[in-house]
Design an enzyme around this catalytic site. Sequence first.
Site, PDB file in Angstrom:
ATOM      1  N   HIS A   1      65.393  38.599 111.585  1.00 14.04           N
ATOM      2  CA  HIS A   1      65.277  37.618 110.511  1.00 14.04           C
ATOM      3  C   HIS A   1      64.017  37.936 109.704  1.00 14.04           C
ATOM      4  O   HIS A   1      62.964  38.210 110.292  1.00 14.04           O
ATOM      5  CB  HIS A   1      65.196  36.198 111.103  1.00 14.04           C
ATOM      6  CG  HIS A   1      65.246  35.155 110.044  1.00 14.04           C
ATOM      7  ND1 HIS A   1      66.414  34.822 109.394  1.00 14.04           N
ATOM      8  CD2 HIS A   1      64.267  34.410 109.472  1.00 14.04           C
ATOM      9  CE1 HIS A   1      66.152  33.895 108.484  1.00 14.04           C
ATOM     10  NE2 HIS A   1      64.864  33.634 108.516  1.00 14.04           N
TER      11      HIS A   1
ATOM     12  N   GLY B   1      72.263  47.735 104.156  1.00 12.72           N
ATOM     13  CA  GLY B   1      72.267  48.531 105.383  1.00 12.72           C
ATOM     14  C   GLY B   1      71.033  49.392 105.583  1.00 12.72           C
ATOM     15  O   GLY B   1      71.065  50.351 106.358  1.00 12.72           O
TER      16      GLY B   1
ATOM     17  N   ILE C   1      78.158  34.178 114.473  1.00 11.84           N
ATOM     18  CA  ILE C   1      78.918  34.923 115.487  1.00 11.84           C
ATOM     19  C   ILE C   1      79.733  33.935 116.329  1.00 11.84           C
ATOM     20  O   ILE C   1      79.193  32.959 116.844  1.00 11.84           O
ATOM     21  CB  ILE C   1      77.951  35.705 116.412  1.00 11.84           C
ATOM     22  CG1 ILE C   1      77.032  36.611 115.599  1.00 11.84           C
ATOM     23  CG2 ILE C   1      78.732  36.502 117.447  1.00 11.84           C
ATOM     24  CD1 ILE C   1      77.717  37.750 114.893  1.00 11.84           C
TER      25      ILE C   1
ATOM     26  N   ASN D   1      68.363  48.637 107.206  1.00 13.25           N
ATOM     27  CA  ASN D   1      67.966  48.543 108.624  1.00 13.25           C
ATOM     28  C   ASN D   1      68.917  49.353 109.503  1.00 13.25           C
ATOM     29  O   ASN D   1      68.468  50.036 110.424  1.00 13.25           O
ATOM     30  CB  ASN D   1      67.938  47.086 109.089  1.00 13.25           C
ATOM     31  CG  ASN D   1      66.647  46.403 108.697  1.00 13.25           C
ATOM     32  OD1 ASN D   1      65.610  46.605 109.324  1.00 13.25           O
ATOM     33  ND2 ASN D   1      66.691  45.623 107.619  1.00 13.25           N
TER      34      ASN D   1
ATOM     35  N   ASP E   1      69.717  31.762 113.784  1.00 14.19           N
ATOM     36  CA  ASP E   1      68.271  32.034 113.909  1.00 14.19           C
ATOM     37  C   ASP E   1      67.580  31.215 114.994  1.00 14.19           C
ATOM     38  O   ASP E   1      66.421  30.819 114.837  1.00 14.19           O
ATOM     39  CB  ASP E   1      67.559  31.764 112.559  1.00 14.19           C
ATOM     40  CG  ASP E   1      68.194  32.525 111.420  1.00 14.19           C
ATOM     41  OD1 ASP E   1      68.611  33.666 111.647  1.00 14.19           O
ATOM     42  OD2 ASP E   1      68.268  31.969 110.313  1.00 14.19           O
TER      43      ASP E   1
HETATM   44  C1  GAR Z   1      67.060  42.131 106.139  1.00 13.48           C
HETATM   45  O1  GAR Z   1      65.867  41.765 105.494  1.00 13.48           O
HETATM   46  C2  GAR Z   1      67.344  41.186 107.283  1.00 13.48           C
HETATM   47  O2  GAR Z   1      66.199  40.719 107.912  1.00 13.48           O
HETATM   48  C3  GAR Z   1      68.043  40.060 106.563  1.00 13.48           C
HETATM   49  O3  GAR Z   1      68.896  40.711 105.644  1.00 13.48           O
HETATM   50  C4  GAR Z   1      68.259  41.907 105.203  1.00 13.48           C
HETATM   51  C5  GAR Z   1      69.254  43.031 105.273  1.00 13.48           C
HETATM   52  O4  GAR Z   1      68.756  44.182 104.654  1.00 13.48           O
HETATM   53  N1  GAR Z   1      68.774  39.237 107.493  1.00 13.48           N
HETATM   54  C6  GAR Z   1      68.894  37.916 107.343  1.00 13.48           C
HETATM   55  O5  GAR Z   1      68.440  37.316 106.395  1.00 13.48           O
HETATM   56  C7  GAR Z   1      69.674  37.221 108.453  1.00 13.48           C
HETATM   57  N2  GAR Z   1      69.387  35.820 108.480  1.00 13.48           N
HETATM   58  P1  GAR Z   1      69.466  45.589 104.846  1.00 13.48           P
HETATM   59  O6  GAR Z   1      70.957  45.381 104.538  1.00 13.48           O
HETATM   60  O7  GAR Z   1      68.819  46.484 103.820  1.00 13.48           O
HETATM   61  O8  GAR Z   1      69.233  46.038 106.244  1.00 13.48           O
END
Ligand code: GAR
Length: 191
Positions: free
Chosen positions: A104, A12, A88, A14, A145
């Site tokens: 992504h 989490g 989704i 982001n 994606d």
């Molecule tokens: C992020 O790097 C995001 O881009 C990736 O998961 C990570 C989550 O990090 N998403 C994907 O790979 C979706 N295909 P976080 O939980 O620290 O935000």
Amino acid sequence: MKSIAIFASGSGSNAEAIVRHFQARTDVQISLILTNNPEAGVIKRARRLHIPAVVFDRHAFYETDRVLELLVNQKIDLVVLAGFMMLIPEKLIHAFPEKMVNIHPALLPRYGGKGMYGHFVHEAVVAAGEPQSGITIHFVNEVYDDGEVIFQATCDLEAKDSPEDVARKVQALEHEHYPVVIDRLISNFTE
Ligand code: GAR
């Protein structure tokens, strides 16, 4: 006041960057953080950031309208996927046309698709000896994606970079740009 719901399955970081970006704002709020993973780090972050967190299971997500009803009842304007690892359901996508975005951790259309998430992406990028990687922010459609690209940013890689090094560079880009792109998008929504 416009409302954002964030879906996340993991740490989490982001989600936290987005919440912090909008924290002092009176025109946009993060109303809800939703997760399919009861162990996800994002739940602790939500608690710390005083954002309500909702955990749902596979059955509720794919076989019921509970998640959709929650988003509608909370009058959510924009759905933000931030490390959310489930496809989704169509019904949810159709309820938020051009109002659901994903990030992504690579330069789509390369290194995307089912199974290409998180660390696996960075491993593939390193294995291919790519000179660059980056981030892609895109609208969500029914395919992993695949939706229309809204924004990309790149970072240079060095031959000695490990997948962890790439992850660090990409994550810095994510935290810098995702909140700003979301802000730009939601600020253009009309009531
Ligand atoms: C992020 O790097 C995001 O881009 C990736 O998961 C990570 C989550 O990090 N998403 C994907 O790979 C979706 N295909 P976080 O939980 O620290 O935000």
